[in-house]
Design an enzyme around this catalytic site. Structure first.
Site, PDB file in Angstrom:
ATOM      1  N   LYS A 148      63.816  65.776  57.803  1.00  0.00           N
ATOM      2  CA  LYS A 148      63.532  64.535  57.074  1.00  0.00           C
ATOM      3  C   LYS A 148      62.602  63.648  57.896  1.00  0.00           C
ATOM      4  CE  LYS A 148      66.399  61.087  57.275  1.00  0.00           C
ATOM      5  NZ  LYS A 148      67.492  60.102  57.128  1.00  0.00           N
ATOM      6  N   SER A 149      62.909  63.489  59.180  1.00  0.00           N
ATOM      7  CA  SER A 149      62.117  62.607  60.045  1.00  0.00           C
ATOM      8  C   SER A 149      60.665  63.062  60.117  1.00  0.00           C
ATOM      9  CB  SER A 149      62.703  62.586  61.462  1.00  0.00           C
ATOM     10  OG  SER A 149      64.028  62.130  61.450  1.00  0.00           O
ATOM     11  N   ARG A 179      75.594  62.355  55.715  1.00  0.00           N
ATOM     12  CA  ARG A 179      76.094  62.934  56.969  1.00  0.00           C
ATOM     13  C   ARG A 179      77.625  62.899  57.049  1.00  0.00           C
ATOM     14  NH1 ARG A 179      71.992  64.993  58.885  1.00  0.00           N
ATOM     15  NH2 ARG A 179      69.962  63.964  58.933  1.00  0.00           N
ATOM     16  N   ARG A 193      78.520  53.467  59.936  1.00  0.00           N
ATOM     17  CA  ARG A 193      79.093  54.782  60.221  1.00  0.00           C
ATOM     18  C   ARG A 193      80.237  54.731  61.224  1.00  0.00           C
ATOM     19  NH1 ARG A 193      73.516  58.458  60.279  1.00  0.00           N
ATOM     20  NH2 ARG A 193      73.566  58.951  58.034  1.00  0.00           N
ATOM     21  N   ASN A 244      73.939  51.753  66.860  1.00  0.00           N
ATOM     22  CA  ASN A 244      73.068  51.872  65.679  1.00  0.00           C
ATOM     23  C   ASN A 244      73.672  52.713  64.562  1.00  0.00           C
ATOM     24  OD1 ASN A 244      72.580  54.378  66.921  1.00  0.00           O
ATOM     25  ND2 ASN A 244      70.443  54.403  66.309  1.00  0.00           N
ATOM     26  N   ASP A 289      72.442  60.764  65.038  1.00  0.00           N
ATOM     27  CA  ASP A 289      72.852  61.431  63.794  1.00  0.00           C
ATOM     28  C   ASP A 289      73.743  62.628  64.081  1.00  0.00           C
ATOM     29  OD1 ASP A 289      71.480  59.576  62.364  1.00  0.00           O
ATOM     30  OD2 ASP A 289      69.830  60.885  61.777  1.00  0.00           O
ATOM     31  N   ARG A 339      70.364  46.876  55.230  1.00  0.00           N
ATOM     32  CA  ARG A 339      69.807  47.542  56.413  1.00  0.00           C
ATOM     33  C   ARG A 339      68.673  46.687  56.981  1.00  0.00           C
ATOM     34  NH1 ARG A 339      68.930  53.848  55.316  1.00  0.00           N
ATOM     35  NH2 ARG A 339      68.796  53.808  57.594  1.00  0.00           N
TER      36      ARG A 339
END
EC number: 2.5.1.19
Length: 427
Positions: A22-23, A386, A344, A336, A313, A124
């Site tokens: 994705k990045s 995730r 999360r 983060n 992640d 966000r």
């Protein structure tokens, strides 16, 4: 709401070819759109976040051709910054990798752009990026809450100069500015405030920019020097690596109960999340590295206490893998997590406790102590891909697990549960 019950898995074995990162996909799409020439991207990720970027590029006048399976995309670069004559309204879902870089890139050209998304996107933060862009001459207004989308960019170009980016919350703010800065009217010096989180994601950005003909100098990630008035140039063909964050679930499964090889990434990957495999190795798994694969094999696992700021992640997967280890596991320096698709840290702690796990949730850390016996639970996923994928690993125990809203994996890995089933043997 849909739910998926995963029955206990006795063993995992096999090979998984990873979807594109994705990045890497969204960074490469944006640079291909801005570049001179035509770029053919292969192994592009087909997922919600990428679709939001492609839809935005269409609205911005970029022409591209997508293959039937949506993993190959030929982009006809504009060779300039974006320019529109009428206001454009861009809906970017919950795609941070589209929202932040587009916000910066749109400032370079001309026109009026509204950037919005799903309700979670409005929680966000984007203020640190907007502050830096304003220092470089950008005109940006918030439509609701200061520091958060939605916002309006009234593009009149960026002039560069000395700017300051707070690196302590998200590396995406710096990534966004870095990708825009070479096309500013003047040279830019980016000063980093605070500790830069998720540094490996900055390395991904710099590597891709280099492939599009722009090299950036920096002083130990504290000060970045970018020459202005440059153009991106298409490399022609661009191969998107497999997604290292997505690899983490299969590598963890192999480490817990069998042997799994993932292909599409290897020891030369540009993604920091491949170092997830090093954490598994420290926990006791057997790891084998190749040029185009990583393999994890079961070993007696023990808990670890580590700073995982560099793999935020993939570190989520460690929190669930820890249930199969001897002793507690502490994952540190992960504040983060709180500004991702959901908070999360809080979500992981809440769902782990449902399984009977002892959890300590700190401001920027989590400690997981596995129980002698896990309990069946319905895992809420908070529309966070995730969380859904992490908690699927609970099925490697002797109990079933129910995943609510399993379709949320469409953000990065639409066929995740099929891929997991392909390497799983039922009890």
């Amino acid at each position: 709401m849909n739910s998926l019950r995963l029955e206990p898995i006795s063993r995992v074995a096999g090979e998984v070819n990873l979807p594109g990162s994705k990045s890497v996909s969204n960074r490469a799409l944006l640079l291909a759109a801005l570049a001179r020439g035509t770029t053919r991207l292969t192994n592009l990720l087909d997922s919600d976040d990428i679709r939001h970027m492609l839809a935005a590029l269409t609205q911005l006048g970029v022409k591209y051709k997508l293959s039937a399976d949506k993993t190959e995309c030929t982009v006809h670069g504009l060779g300039r910054s974006f320019a529109v004559s009428a206001p454009v309204n861009l809906f970017l879902g919950n795609a941070g990798t589209a929202m932040r870089p587009l916000c910066a890139a749109l400032c370079l050209g001309s026109g009026e752009y509204m950037l919005g998304g799903e309700p979670r996107m409005e929680e966000r933060p984007i203020g640190h990026l907007v502050d830096a862009l304003r220092e470089a001459g950008a005109h940006i207004q918030y439509l609701k809450k200061d520091g958060y989308p939605p916002l309006v960019v009234d593009a009149k170009g960026l002039w560069g100069g000395d700017v300051h980016v707070d690196g302590s919350v998200s590396s995406q703010f710096l990534t966004a500015f870095l990708m825009a800065a070479p096309m500013a009217a003047g040279d830019t010096r980016i000063h980093i405030k605070g500790e830069l989180v998720s540094k490996p994601y900055i390395d991904i950005t710099l590597h891709i920019m280099k492939q599009f003909g722009v090299v950036i100098e920096h002083d130990n990630y504290k000060l970045f020097y970018i020459k202005g008035n440059q153009s991106y140039v298409s490399p022609g063909d661009f191969l998107v690596e497999g997604d290292a964050s997505s690899a983490s679930y299969f590598l963890a499964a192999g480490a817990i109960k069998g042997k799994v090889r993932v292909t599409g990434i290897g020891k030369h990957s540009i993604q920091g999340d491949i170092h997830f495999a090093d954490v598994l190795e420290r926990m006791g798994a057997r790891i084998t590295w190749g040029d185009d694969f990583i393999e994890a094999e079961q070993g007696p696992l023990h808990g670890v206490d580590m700073d995982m700021n560099h793999i935020p992640d993939a570190a989520m997967t460690i929190a669930v893998a820890a249930l199969f280890a001897e002793g507690p596991t502490s994952i540190r320096n992960i504040y983060n997590w709180r500004v991702k698709e959901t908070d999360r840290l809080h979500a992981m702690a809440t769902e782990l406790r449902k399984l009977g796990v002892e959890v300590e949730e700190g401001h920027d850390f989590i400690t997981v102590t596995p129980p002698t016996q896990l309990k069946h639970a319905e895992i809420d996923t908070y529309n966070d891909h995730r969380i859904a994928m992490c908690f699927s690993l609970v099925a490697l125990s002797d109990i079933a697990v129910t995943i609510n809203d399993p379709g949320c994996t469409s953000k990065t890995f639409p066929d995740y549960f099929d891929k997991l089933a392909s390497v799983s043997q039922a009890v």
